[in-house]
Design a protein around this motif. Structure first.
Motif, PDB file in Angstrom:
ATOM      1  N   MET A  28      -5.915  -0.923  -2.266  1.00  0.00           N
ATOM      2  CA  MET A  28      -6.264  -0.196  -1.045  1.00  0.00           C
ATOM      3  C   MET A  28      -7.777   0.046  -0.979  1.00  0.00           C
ATOM      4  SD  MET A  28      -4.170   2.197   1.020  1.00  0.00           S
ATOM      5  CE  MET A  28      -3.076   2.723  -0.244  1.00  0.00           C
ATOM      6  N   PRO A  33       1.833   6.784  -7.338  1.00  0.00           N
ATOM      7  CA  PRO A  33       0.479   6.556  -7.875  1.00  0.00           C
ATOM      8  C   PRO A  33       0.384   6.851  -9.371  1.00  0.00           C
ATOM      9  CG  PRO A  33       0.547   8.669  -6.733  1.00  0.00           C
ATOM     10  CD  PRO A  33       1.933   8.086  -6.639  1.00  0.00           C
ATOM     11  N   GLU A  82     -10.497   1.806  -0.683  1.00  0.00           N
ATOM     12  CA  GLU A  82     -11.045   3.152  -0.644  1.00  0.00           C
ATOM     13  C   GLU A  82     -12.136   3.280  -1.698  1.00  0.00           C
ATOM     14  OE1 GLU A  82      -7.530   6.088   0.822  1.00  0.00           O
ATOM     15  OE2 GLU A  82      -7.346   5.318  -1.211  1.00  0.00           O
ATOM     16  N   LYS A  85     -13.468   5.902  -4.249  1.00  0.00           N
ATOM     17  CA  LYS A  85     -13.187   7.207  -4.858  1.00  0.00           C
ATOM     18  C   LYS A  85     -14.292   7.616  -5.831  1.00  0.00           C
ATOM     19  CE  LYS A  85      -8.318   7.302  -3.946  1.00  0.00           C
ATOM     20  NZ  LYS A  85      -6.945   7.333  -4.428  1.00  0.00           N
ATOM     21  N   GLY A  95       0.845  -1.201   0.000  1.00  0.00           N
ATOM     22  CA  GLY A  95       0.000   0.000   0.000  1.00  0.00           C
ATOM     23  C   GLY A  95       0.876   1.244   0.000  1.00  0.00           C
ATOM     24  N   ALA A  96       1.968   1.217   0.777  1.00  0.00           N
ATOM     25  CA  ALA A  96       2.859   2.383   0.860  1.00  0.00           C
ATOM     26  C   ALA A  96       3.503   2.635  -0.507  1.00  0.00           C
ATOM     27  CB  ALA A  96       3.923   2.149   1.922  1.00  0.00           C
ATOM     28  N   SER A 154      -3.563   1.366  -8.273  1.00  0.00           N
ATOM     29  CA  SER A 154      -3.888   0.651  -7.046  1.00  0.00           C
ATOM     30  C   SER A 154      -5.346   0.213  -7.036  1.00  0.00           C
ATOM     31  CB  SER A 154      -3.612   1.534  -5.829  1.00  0.00           C
ATOM     32  OG  SER A 154      -4.070   0.849  -4.679  1.00  0.00           O
ATOM     33  N   ILE A 179       0.963   4.239  -2.735  1.00  0.00           N
ATOM     34  CA  ILE A 179       0.725   5.652  -2.388  1.00  0.00           C
ATOM     35  C   ILE A 179       1.902   6.505  -2.858  1.00  0.00           C
ATOM     36  CG2 ILE A 179       0.666   7.273  -0.417  1.00  0.00           C
ATOM     37  CD1 ILE A 179      -1.124   5.318   1.054  1.00  0.00           C
ATOM     38  N   HIS A 180       3.099   5.952  -2.736  1.00  0.00           N
ATOM     39  CA  HIS A 180       4.317   6.683  -3.081  1.00  0.00           C
ATOM     40  C   HIS A 180       4.436   6.939  -4.592  1.00  0.00           C
ATOM     41  CE1 HIS A 180       8.335   8.098  -2.403  1.00  0.00           C
ATOM     42  NE2 HIS A 180       8.774   7.325  -3.373  1.00  0.00           N
TER      43      HIS A 180
END
Ligand code: PLP
Length: 462
Positions: free
Chosen positions: A83, A68, A85, A87, A61-62, A80, A65-66
């Motif tokens: 994760m 994208p 979420e 959106k 996940g990191a 991704s 995010i780093h």
């Protein structure tokens, strides 16, 4: 007394081991030693254990995010679909949260407040939950506690009901941070109730949970000499998107009462049921809870309100001791009062909820679920008939030469290298290798890019 409880985990295993092996537990884990990493550490054993702990979801996940994916600014970034979420509601949420009524600042917001939730927010939450969860009795504001996320809520409730080295039963597959949340500071373990795609013993659906599964896991755990303190239920389930029937919930609650077990029901996806034929039933909607003092519900804003950045979860429980426990530690894990205020205004705006937010959310979710499911099925990947939450739970085993965890991880690595992140099921403690959790609650062009990369790996090998 705290000093008399069994040995903390840093004396016998790492969370990394817990996370990897999932169902490994008890003696097997006691034999493994905690790696303390390469760095010389001047931290305590506990500090080192926590610093060296890894979770698959956090690690990948990191990276997502780093780096994208963005069509214009970072076209080689990671898409991704991992994760959890939503959106799909960004435009509608942003518009509502930007309205002038959201930005009323009062002087008392500059100071300390009741850390387990301001009175105003807890009153609104109690009304909201009573109405939206169809509870049999009105929820009392005093029985609602506010913390910084549902993960945090679980971390706190698990350590309030079980001591280090004790267990919660948990139907698997399940969102793997559950194990991490229980273990990282509370040192509580999960004992999996393994469900499979096989429809044995009268089951009518793959991955169906029955009371017999719960009873068997309880017998297995206690037969190994483990102390079981509770049952953790994810309803609706992450990853399968299944919704439990009122009858099953009642059977499990009665079973828990017979064995003096707590039931922690994580209902964070309660209002994200996209299937129009499916009715969600909260444990709070059951008539006559068998053991109200040992029944605790978790809910939050990260999923049903797509506000994972706001860090807000709630614990609904009438257990007096648990309430003072939370009051005593809420200082360390509270949600800022400004955000509480915005969420209070949002959940009190019934007109917006009923005419805009919920109908649009359900409609968009339904569309994207159907879109991703059709695309995957077109590739020969069978998908679970999920009813709720944000995932397509899909069987990728036709693209594996053997149904093993190793093959599943190899496929995961290939996909990740091609810039698409989906979650391999064995990392969610699925005992059936080959299943993956694919997030669908994203904008269509973004999903299209992810599915294009997925197709390219599966069909052309690159
Ligand atoms: C079932 C479940 N519970 C809890 C959480 C954590 O939510 P929060 O952001 O409120 O900590 C998640 C997040 O993915 C989840 O899927």
């Amino acid at each position: 007394m705290y000093q008399n409880i069994s040995a903390p985990p840093w004396t016998h295993h790492c969370i990394e081991d817990v996370d990897r092996r999932g169902s490994a537990r008890g003696t097997a884990r006691k034999n493994s030693t905690c790696r303390t990493g390469d760095m010389a550490s001047d931290l305590s054993k506990r500090g080192t254990f926590i610093a060296d702990s890894h979770s698959f979801l956090m690690k990948y996940g990191a990276q997502a995010i780093h780096n994208p994916y963005d069509e214009k600014n970072n076209p080689k970034g990671i898409v991704s679909m991992g994760m959890a979420e939503n959106k799909l509601m960004e435009d509608i949420l942003f518009e509502r949260l930007s309205q002038p009524d959201m930005h009323g600042m009062s002087r008392d917001m500059l100071y300390y407040f009741k850390f387990s939730g301001t009175r105003d927010f807890r009153v609104s939450l109690a009304n909201f939950i009573t109405e939206r969860f169809g509870t049999t009795r009105s929820v009392e504001p005093d029985n609602v506690m506010v913390v910084n996320g549902c993960g945090s809520a679980l971390e706190q409730v698990a350590s309030a009901v079980a001591d280090p080295g004790e267990y919660l039963l948990c139907p698997s597959p399940y969102y793997s941070m559950v194990k991490f949340d229980c273990n990282i500071r509370g040192q509580v373990d999960c004992f999996d109730i393994p469900l499979t795609s096989q429809q044995e013993n009268g089951k009518v659906r793959p991955f169906q949970l029955t009371l017999e599964d719960v009873e068997k896991a309880y017998q297995d755990a206690t037969g190994q000499g483990l102390v079981v303190k509770g049952i953790f239920l994810l309803n609706p389930s992450n990853p399968t998107g299944d919704v439990y029937s009122p009858e099953l919930l009642m059977d499990i609650l009665l079973f828990a009462k017979r064995h003096q077990l707590h039931v922690i029901a994580d209902e964070i996806y309660a209002l994200s049921v996209f299937d129009s034929e499916t009715q969600f039933c909260s444990v709070l909607a059951l008539p006559n809870l068998p053991d109200p003092d040992k029944t605790h519900v978790l809910w939050g804003f990260s999923k049903d309100f797509a506000l994972s950045g706001f860090r807000c979860g709630t614990i609904i429980s009438s257990n007096k001791k648990l309430k003072t426990f939370i009051d005593n530690i809420a200082y360390y894990q509270c949600t800022p009062v400004l955000l509480q205020n915005m969420m209070r205004i949002m959940i009190s705006d019934k007109k917006w909820l009923d005419s805009t937010y919920f109908p649009m959310n359900r409609q968009r979710m339904r569309e994207m679920f159907t879109f991703v499911t059709n695309e995957l099925e077109d590739l020969g990947i069978k998908c679970h008939p999920s009813k709720a939450a944000f995932f397509v739970w899909a069987n990728f085993s036709p693209f594996m030469s053997e149904k093993t965890r190793e093959e599943e991880m190899q496929l995961f690595q290939k996909l990740f290298a091609a810039g698409v992140y989906i979650i391999p099921g064995t990392e969610l403690f699925c005992v059936d290798p080959g299943w993956f959790r694919v997030l669908f609650s994203l904008q269509k062009p973004y999903l299209q890019e992810g599915l294009k990369r997925l197709r390219s790996v599966l069909v052309r090998g690159i």
